[in-house]
Write a protein that holds these residues in place. Sequence first.
Motif, PDB file in Angstrom:
ATOM      1  N   VAL A   6       0.820  -1.209   0.000  1.00 13.23           N
ATOM      2  CA  VAL A   6       0.000   0.000   0.000  1.00 13.23           C
ATOM      3  C   VAL A   6       0.859   1.267   0.000  1.00 13.23           C
ATOM      4  O   VAL A   6       0.346   2.368   0.209  1.00 13.23           O
ATOM      5  CB  VAL A   6      -0.979   0.019   1.200  1.00 13.23           C
ATOM      6  N   SER A   7       2.140   1.118  -0.261  1.00 12.44           N
ATOM      7  CA  SER A   7       3.067   2.258  -0.236  1.00 12.44           C
ATOM      8  C   SER A   7       2.669   3.337  -1.233  1.00 12.44           C
ATOM      9  O   SER A   7       2.668   4.530  -0.899  1.00 12.44           O
ATOM     10  CB  SER A   7       4.489   1.797  -0.542  1.00 12.44           C
ATOM     11  N   ARG A   8       2.325   2.934  -2.430  1.00 14.21           N
ATOM     12  CA  ARG A   8       1.974   3.911  -3.473  1.00 14.21           C
ATOM     13  C   ARG A   8       0.723   4.701  -3.087  1.00 14.21           C
ATOM     14  O   ARG A   8       0.673   5.916  -3.237  1.00 14.21           O
ATOM     15  CB  ARG A   8       1.753   3.209  -4.804  1.00 14.21           C
ATOM     16  N   ILE A  43       1.519   5.688  11.476  1.00 15.80           N
ATOM     17  CA  ILE A  43       2.342   6.598  12.275  1.00 15.80           C
ATOM     18  C   ILE A  43       3.785   6.599  11.791  1.00 15.80           C
ATOM     19  O   ILE A  43       4.377   7.662  11.568  1.00 15.80           O
ATOM     20  CB  ILE A  43       2.258   6.232  13.771  1.00 15.80           C
ATOM     21  N   SER A  44       4.360   5.400  11.592  1.00 14.64           N
ATOM     22  CA  SER A  44       5.762   5.344  11.144  1.00 14.64           C
ATOM     23  C   SER A  44       5.911   5.892   9.727  1.00 14.64           C
ATOM     24  O   SER A  44       6.926   6.528   9.405  1.00 14.64           O
ATOM     25  CB  SER A  44       6.307   3.919  11.237  1.00 14.64           C
ATOM     26  N   THR A  45       4.922   5.690   8.876  1.00 12.72           N
ATOM     27  CA  THR A  45       4.982   6.210   7.511  1.00 12.72           C
ATOM     28  C   THR A  45       4.959   7.733   7.512  1.00 12.72           C
ATOM     29  O   THR A  45       5.745   8.381   6.814  1.00 12.72           O
ATOM     30  CB  THR A  45       3.801   5.673   6.673  1.00 12.72           C
ATOM     31  N   ILE A  46       4.077   8.317   8.300  1.00  6.96           N
ATOM     32  CA  ILE A  46       3.978   9.779   8.363  1.00  6.96           C
ATOM     33  C   ILE A  46       5.252  10.375   8.961  1.00  6.96           C
ATOM     34  O   ILE A  46       5.761  11.385   8.463  1.00  6.96           O
ATOM     35  CB  ILE A  46       2.717  10.208   9.145  1.00  6.96           C
ATOM     36  N   VAL A  55       8.175   7.732   1.482  1.00  7.20           N
ATOM     37  CA  VAL A  55       7.295   6.758   2.126  1.00  7.20           C
ATOM     38  C   VAL A  55       7.965   5.392   2.054  1.00  7.20           C
ATOM     39  O   VAL A  55       8.314   4.935   0.965  1.00  7.20           O
ATOM     40  CB  VAL A  55       5.914   6.722   1.426  1.00  7.20           C
ATOM     41  N   PRO A  56       8.168   4.740   3.191  1.00  5.88           N
ATOM     42  CA  PRO A  56       8.775   3.402   3.159  1.00  5.88           C
ATOM     43  C   PRO A  56       7.784   2.382   2.603  1.00  5.88           C
ATOM     44  O   PRO A  56       6.591   2.653   2.493  1.00  5.88           O
ATOM     45  CB  PRO A  56       9.072   3.123   4.637  1.00  5.88           C
ATOM     46  N   LYS A  57       8.285   1.217   2.260  1.00  9.62           N
ATOM     47  CA  LYS A  57       7.414   0.160   1.759  1.00  9.62           C
ATOM     48  C   LYS A  57       6.535  -0.337   2.904  1.00  9.62           C
ATOM     49  O   LYS A  57       7.025  -0.684   3.973  1.00  9.62           O
ATOM     50  CB  LYS A  57       8.235  -0.993   1.189  1.00  9.62           C
ATOM     51  N   VAL A  58       5.236  -0.340   2.656  1.00  9.82           N
ATOM     52  CA  VAL A  58       4.273  -0.788   3.659  1.00  9.82           C
ATOM     53  C   VAL A  58       3.409  -1.869   3.034  1.00  9.82           C
ATOM     54  O   VAL A  58       2.805  -1.665   1.981  1.00  9.82           O
ATOM     55  CB  VAL A  58       3.381   0.383   4.144  1.00  9.82           C
TER      56      VAL A  58
END
Length: 93
Positions: A6-8, A43-46, A55-58
């Motif tokens: 869901v990174s994109r 939280i970590s993405t923001i 944005v890291p890979k999630v």
Amino acid sequence: MITQDVSRELEQVITQLSKEGKEPTVALVKARLTSSVPMPALISTIKSWKNSQRVPKVEVAVKEPSQIDRINELEAQVKELTQRLAAIEAKLQ
């Protein structure tokens, strides 16, 4: 277990909020997502985006559909394709 990247989508939502002049917050990002992302990941993405503008890979777990759901979906597809084929055949005659 099947996962979905869901990174994109996260990046698009955060970028859009920034373009609108809004500070990306967990609530704003979560409200605009179509996928369900756990709070710790949001939280970590923001935080990552605020620190480095990236944005890291999630990846999130995706629930596999049951066999009944899959059969119902396939039956609906067959019905739709049959109707489309009948319409095409009618146009050709």
